[in-house]
Enzyme design. Structure first.
Site: not given
Ligand SMILES: Cc1cc2nc3c(=O)[nH]c(=O)nc-3n(C[C@H](O)[C@H](O)[C@H](O)COP(=O)(O)OP(=O)(O)OC[C@H]3O[C@@H](n4cnc5c(N)ncnc54)[C@H](O)[C@@H]3O)c2cc1C
Length: 408
Positions: A135-138, A170, A253, A393
């Site tokens: 997964q390439g989000y952040s 990851s 997810e 949060e």
């Protein structure tokens, strides 16, 4: 609702099939979203080798992806039938034949948003364990505020040229393909200029560098993209409409994380045995035993409370899933389960380390058993549970706004 007679017939069939096909060597093996078990892919290693046999047999039957349509390599099972299959696998102590972000995240997202070509190309390979996804989000400056992401994709004929860096990817070093969020319109409002793109990790210009975690492992990476050429055909949904796809995938997810930490899978694994639960066994091992009941009343209460919370959570997730209509897609309520599951998992590890006392604080060296070092490292790893998949949060903000309807 499925016909109960039909379900019972299916249960018998599944039981017989599992007995005949699950190799004894794989029975009782652990699997987890933290990397244990078989995740498939081009670089897969099978330990023991019979795991490969198990994966291939299950894939042949479509049972690595039991509810996916058969034309994409799935089993075509209803939710009720898939639940029975899960129960029979647990009963036979047969671990999942295949795990991973392909099955749990990008697969369901492609079923929801993919073109026919994308589904035909990717889903059968995921179900057969041939391709592993990450997964390439952040990005370094876009985590909780994901829509601030800056990785650029600039159109060049039938391709995009992609440049930028993803972080905390990851298993980036073990994966074959990555699903990414890229910025395609820098002038638009931030959520509106984002596109959801599928990228082959073997494409020239993609490089990964593992990052070490506090637990000593390196399960995630920094992933760089330098002038990577990606076909426009790899866009999921429309160009600049990736935010909707991204949010849907986050729902899948969060369900995966909630399941893994007490929702459905591990809920069935943590059943007590004749000698008591893992926590009780650990307490006895570290001297809190007293023949029958544990000698320390406070510890007894803490274990009982945690196990009741886990059981209640497991049943709540099951009830919610059972009540969901066919074709259910996770909504903002998946945030509730994600928060609770990960906080529970952290509490469990905290309690285990406290039970082990000084023996639960070993990093290496002859004074500690291997299991004790693993316990310490698993406790440290669990600190990340309430960060990965969106922090607690942020989940609480989503629950406040989208579940409870509270003002900003
Ligand atoms: C083990 C692990 C695996 C991961 N795997 C992946 C992966 O495979 N792919 C991927 O793309 N990412 C992955 N991530 C990244 C993860 O999604 C981000 O770490 C997460 O979204 C938080 O972003 P950040 O680290 O930039 O923290 P920040 O966003 O900088 O947050 C820092 C702190 O501020 C708080 N905060 C921020 N904004 C708000 C707000 N509006 N209200 C209240 N509090 C706020 C946060 O809760 C947090 O406590 C992984 C992370 C971990 C720990």
């Amino acid at each position: 609702m499925s016909d109960p007679t039909d379900l019972e017939a299916f249960r018998r069939e599944a039981r017989q099939w599992i007995e005949a096909n699950a190799p004894p060597e794989i029975r009782g093996l652990e699997s987890s979203i933290e990397g244990a078990g078989n995740w498939g892919g081009r670089r897969a290693t099978f330990d023991p080798p019979e795991m490969k046999v198990w994966m291939e047999r299950m894939a042949e039957r479509g049972w690595t992806a039991p509810t996916w349509p058969t034309e994409y390599g799935g089993g075509g099972l209803s939710k009720d039938h898939a639940k029975v299959l899960g129960q029979e696998l647990a009963r036979a102590k047969a671990p999942p034949a295949l795990m991973g972000f392909g099955l749990e995240m990008i697969g369901p997202t492609l079923l929801q948003f993919g073109t026919e070509e994308q589904k035909d190309l990717h889903l059968p390979k995921i179900a057969r364990g041939e391709i592993r996804w990450c997964q390439g989000y952040s990005e370094p400056d876009a985590g909780s505020d994901l829509a601030s992401l800056q990785m650029k994709a600039v159109r060049d004929g039938d391709d995009f040229i992609v440049n930028g860096t993803k972080v905390w990817t990851s298993y980036g070093d073990l994966s074959d393909w990555i699903f990414c969020l890229v910025r395609t319109d820098p002038e638009a409002k931030k959520q509106e200029g984002i596109t959801f793109l599928l990228i082959d990790m073997d494409a020239p210009g993609v490089s990964v560098k593992p990052i070490q975690l506090i637990s000593g492992k390196s399960p995630f990476c920094e992933t760089r993209f330098d002038d990577v050429r990606v076909p426009v055909a790899n866009v999921v949904s429309e160009i600049d409409a990736g935010w909707t796809v991204a949010k849907a995938l986050l729902g899948y997810e969060r369900e995966m994380i909630a399941d893994a930490f007490g929702g459905s899978r591990s809920g069935s694994k943590k059943k007590t045995t004749g000698q008591g639960s893992r926590l009780v066994q650990l307490a006895r091992h570290y001297g809190f035993g007293n023949g029958g009941a544990l000698s320390d009343g406070v510890l007894r209460d803490e274990i009982a409370r945690l196990e009741m919370d886990e059981r209640a959570f497991h049943l709540t997730v099951q009830r919610s899933r059972d009540a969901a209509k066919a074709g259910h897609r996770p909504g903002p309520e998946s945030s509730l389960f994600k928060v609770y599951a990960t906080e529970l998992n952290k509490d469990r590890h905290e309690l285990m380390v406290r039970i082990a006392g000084a023996q639960g604080l070993g990093w290496e060296g002859p004074g500690y058993e291997d299991e004790e070092i693993a316990l310490t490292r698993a406790w440290l790893r669990s600190r990340g549970n309430s960060i990965e998949g969106g922090t607690s949060e942020i989940q609480l903000n989503i629950i406040a706004k989208r579940v409870l309807g509270l003002p900003d």
